[in-house]
Design a protein around this motif. Structure first.
Motif, PDB file in Angstrom:
ATOM      1  N   ASN A   1       0.870  -1.181   0.000  1.00 54.79           N
ATOM      2  CA  ASN A   1       0.000   0.000   0.000  1.00 54.79           C
ATOM      3  C   ASN A   1       0.903   1.226   0.000  1.00 54.79           C
ATOM      4  OD1 ASN A   1      -2.677  -1.109   0.114  1.00 54.79           O
ATOM      5  ND2 ASN A   1      -2.229  -1.752   2.196  1.00 54.79           N
TER       6      ASN A   1
ATOM      7  N   THR B   1      -6.921  -3.737   1.120  1.00 54.65           N
ATOM      8  CA  THR B   1      -6.546  -4.828   2.029  1.00 54.65           C
ATOM      9  C   THR B   1      -7.744  -5.727   2.314  1.00 54.65           C
ATOM     10  OG1 THR B   1      -4.777  -3.507   2.997  1.00 54.65           O
ATOM     11  CG2 THR B   1      -5.621  -5.345   4.325  1.00 54.65           C
TER      12      THR B   1
ATOM     13  N   VAL C   1      -6.998  -9.534   1.252  1.00 48.95           N
ATOM     14  CA  VAL C   1      -6.491 -10.393   2.322  1.00 48.95           C
ATOM     15  C   VAL C   1      -7.240 -11.726   2.446  1.00 48.95           C
ATOM     16  CG1 VAL C   1      -7.771  -9.558   4.352  1.00 48.95           C
ATOM     17  CG2 VAL C   1      -5.369 -10.244   4.566  1.00 48.95           C
TER      18      VAL C   1
ATOM     19  N   ILE D   1       1.739  -7.963   3.717  1.00 48.50           N
ATOM     20  CA  ILE D   1       1.233  -6.635   3.386  1.00 48.50           C
ATOM     21  C   ILE D   1       2.238  -5.638   3.933  1.00 48.50           C
ATOM     22  CG2 ILE D   1      -0.620  -4.952   3.748  1.00 48.50           C
ATOM     23  CD1 ILE D   1      -2.465  -7.452   4.253  1.00 48.50           C
TER      24      ILE D   1
ATOM     25  N   ASN E   1       2.696  -1.583   4.330  1.00 48.32           N
ATOM     26  CA  ASN E   1       2.135  -0.242   4.231  1.00 48.32           C
ATOM     27  C   ASN E   1       3.284   0.764   4.212  1.00 48.32           C
ATOM     28  OD1 ASN E   1      -0.627  -1.055   4.391  1.00 48.32           O
ATOM     29  ND2 ASN E   1      -0.324  -1.401   6.575  1.00 48.32           N
TER      30      ASN E   1
ATOM     31  N   THR F   1      -1.724  -1.066  10.596  1.00 50.15           N
ATOM     32  CA  THR F   1      -0.708  -2.117  10.513  1.00 50.15           C
ATOM     33  C   THR F   1      -0.752  -2.999  11.754  1.00 50.15           C
ATOM     34  OG1 THR F   1       0.766  -0.832   9.097  1.00 50.15           O
ATOM     35  CG2 THR F   1       1.785  -2.555  10.446  1.00 50.15           C
TER      36      THR F   1
ATOM     37  N   TRP G   1      -4.163  -4.918  11.826  1.00 51.58           N
ATOM     38  CA  TRP G   1      -4.191  -5.984  10.817  1.00 51.58           C
ATOM     39  C   TRP G   1      -3.231  -7.116  11.169  1.00 51.58           C
ATOM     40  CZ3 TRP G   1      -3.993  -2.152   6.127  1.00 51.58           C
ATOM     41  CH2 TRP G   1      -5.271  -1.616   5.929  1.00 51.58           C
TER      42      TRP G   1
ATOM     43  N   VAL H   1       1.912  -8.276   8.418  1.00 48.85           N
ATOM     44  CA  VAL H   1       1.607  -6.891   8.062  1.00 48.85           C
ATOM     45  C   VAL H   1       2.637  -5.994   8.744  1.00 48.85           C
ATOM     46  CG1 VAL H   1      -0.161  -5.088   7.985  1.00 48.85           C
ATOM     47  CG2 VAL H   1      -0.852  -7.504   8.089  1.00 48.85           C
TER      48      VAL H   1
END
Length: 165
Positions: A3, A38, A42, A53, A55, A82, A85, A96
């Motif tokens: 992201n 996401t 996900v 993932i 960010n 973050t 998640w 994450v």
């Protein structure tokens, strides 16, 4: 998944209240878009039992910088996502993490700050220079790779030591 898309408005808070659209646009790009992306992607990672993932935040989420109230607030929100998640997805094998870059020689930074101001700001870091975008990409690649298989919920500062002191 990375992201990374964002917008970077810069103005004092009292000037931004003249245009509430800036806040809405920045929240949409910097928080809502990664949240929805996401949420959409996900489930496949969870079904597979693995995934990563990453960010992209900013050092401005951790230190007060005049004129960056909207941008830094949205990136602080992304850092909070973050951690949440990671708590939600890591038990299913999806890591994450976040990278928080410092001043980087990108078109967006140079357009918003001007090269002279960006170089001057970069001198406030311990390394005293702008990052090359490739240096930040290498940190993102590390976090996405199996070499970071024991990292989740972390924010790595790639800011030339600016937030360390």
């Amino acid at each position: 998944m990375v992201n990374n898309a964002a917008i970077f408005p810069g103005a004092p808070t009292v000037d931004q209240d003249q245009d509430p659209g800036t806040l809405d646009e920045t929240l949409a790009a910097n928080v809502r878009a990664p949240y929805l992306l996401t949420a959409a992607l996900v489930p496949a990672m969870i079904a597979k039992g693995s995934g990563s993932i990453v960010n992209v935040s900013t050092m401005a989420a951790r230190i007060g910088l005049p004129g960056l109230s909207v941008y830094s607030a949205t990136k602080a929100a992304l850092e909070s996502l973050t951690r949440t998640w990671a708590a939600e997805f890591s038990p299913a094998g999806v890591r994450v993490n976040t990278v928080a870059p410092g001043p980087t020689r990108t078109d967006m930074v140079l357009a918003s700050m001007g090269e002279e101001n960006a170089v001057q700001f970069a001198k406030s870091t311990l390394l005293g220079r702008l990052a090359d975008p490739r240096e930040i990409a290498e940190v993102i690649l590390f976090l996405a790779s199996d070499r970071a298989s024991y990292l989740t919920g972390a924010t790595l500062a790639a800011d030339a030591g600016r937030t360390a002191v």
